[in-house]
Motif scaffolding. Structure first.
Motif, PDB file in Angstrom:
ATOM      1  N   GLY A  19       0.759   9.247  -5.957  1.00  0.00           N
ATOM      2  CA  GLY A  19       1.092  10.643  -5.184  1.00  0.00           C
ATOM      3  C   GLY A  19       2.364  11.124  -6.126  1.00  0.00           C
ATOM      4  N   GLY A  58      -8.110  10.793  -1.374  1.00  0.00           N
ATOM      5  CA  GLY A  58      -8.137   9.838  -2.391  1.00  0.00           C
ATOM      6  C   GLY A  58      -9.586  10.582  -3.558  1.00  0.00           C
ATOM      7  N   ALA A  97      -6.630   6.402  -6.797  1.00  0.00           N
ATOM      8  CA  ALA A  97      -6.901   7.042  -6.029  1.00  0.00           C
ATOM      9  C   ALA A  97      -8.801   6.465  -5.181  1.00  0.00           C
ATOM     10  N   ARG A 107       0.679   4.327  -2.613  1.00  0.00           N
ATOM     11  CA  ARG A 107       0.513   5.662  -2.355  1.00  0.00           C
ATOM     12  C   ARG A 107       1.854   6.622  -2.781  1.00  0.00           C
ATOM     13  N   GLY A 152       0.374   9.761   3.620  1.00  0.00           N
ATOM     14  CA  GLY A 152      -1.020   9.023   3.974  1.00  0.00           C
ATOM     15  C   GLY A 152      -1.675   9.936   4.814  1.00  0.00           C
ATOM     16  N   SER A 175       1.854   5.235   7.620  1.00  0.00           N
ATOM     17  CA  SER A 175       0.921   6.411   7.295  1.00  0.00           C
ATOM     18  C   SER A 175       0.605   7.375   8.194  1.00  0.00           C
ATOM     19  N   THR A 192       0.684  -0.818  -0.114  1.00  0.00           N
ATOM     20  CA  THR A 192       0.207   0.441  -0.174  1.00  0.00           C
ATOM     21  C   THR A 192       0.974   0.963   0.000  1.00  0.00           C
ATOM     22  N   LEU A 206      -1.159  11.914   0.221  1.00  0.00           N
ATOM     23  CA  LEU A 206      -1.156  10.624  -0.604  1.00  0.00           C
ATOM     24  C   LEU A 206       0.430   9.866  -0.346  1.00  0.00           C
ATOM     25  N   ILE A 235      -7.437   3.308  -2.599  1.00  0.00           N
ATOM     26  CA  ILE A 235      -6.874   3.690  -1.113  1.00  0.00           C
ATOM     27  C   ILE A 235      -7.749   4.564  -0.372  1.00  0.00           C
ATOM     28  N   PRO A 250      -4.735   3.949   4.153  1.00  0.00           N
ATOM     29  CA  PRO A 250      -3.851   4.131   3.859  1.00  0.00           C
ATOM     30  C   PRO A 250      -2.145   2.776   4.078  1.00  0.00           C
ATOM     31  N   THR A 263      -6.285  10.783   4.520  1.00  0.00           N
ATOM     32  CA  THR A 263      -6.460   9.444   2.943  1.00  0.00           C
ATOM     33  C   THR A 263      -7.939   9.075   2.473  1.00  0.00           C
TER      34      THR A 263
END
Length: 159
Positions: free
Chosen positions: A24, A83, A120, A20, A76, A132, A16, A73, A123, A128, A79
């Motif tokens: 990002g 997102g 997006a 991200r 995290g 995060s 994850t 993002l 997540i 996240p 989120t």
């Protein structure tokens, strides 16, 4: 806390985090391009030529959603909100500009914005991971639908 995939929690958290960072970085790159290379005024002019409504407002909004949202993002942080904002931003681009018969980005197609929106949204909804800022900001705070051990004991005692 998140969907079971058969992978250990630590592996899911690392995957994850990688997702991200990748998403990002792409959002930051596009926001930076609008801000630095094209400038807000140039982006606004370009948006107007593409038929984006209220281009003078849409250009800075899209730029800063991509720049700031991309950074948040990666961290995290916030989120779910970030997102959904990032997804809404690129879904708008998909509908207004990229909704063509061909998916291929080199032909003005929708594949990149669709992939960015999907990532997006994923997540935003899946979370996240433990690596995060959100984990530290919201650790130990019960959310909707979460049950504490005392809640489940009460339910079983009432049954």
């Amino acid at each position: 806390m998140y969907a079971t995939t058969g992978l250990p929690t630590s592996a899911r958290d690392i995957i994850t985090l990688i997702a991200r960072i990748g998403l990002g970085a792409i959002f930051i790159a596009h926001g930076w391009q609008k801000f630095n290379e094209w400038t807000i005024a140039g982006t606004s002019d370009s948006f107007a030529q593409m038929g984006v409504p209220m281009a003078d407002i849409a250009a800075p909004v899209a730029t800063f959603i991509e720049l700031i949202g991309g950074a948040l993002l990666i961290l995290g942080a916030l989120t779910p909100i970030v997102g959904f904002l990032l997804a809404a931003n690129v879904i708008g681009a998909l509908i207004i500009v990229h909704l063509t018969p061909t998916p291929f980005v080199d032909q003005g197609g929708w594949e990149l914005v669709a992939a960015l929106a999907a990532g997006a949204l994923l997540i935003a909804t899946a979370g996240p991971g433990r690596l995060s800022i959100d984990r530290f900001l919201f650790a130990g705070k019960p959310g909707k639908g979460r049950k504490h051990a005392s809640d489940s004991q009460t339910v079983s005692a009432d049954a």
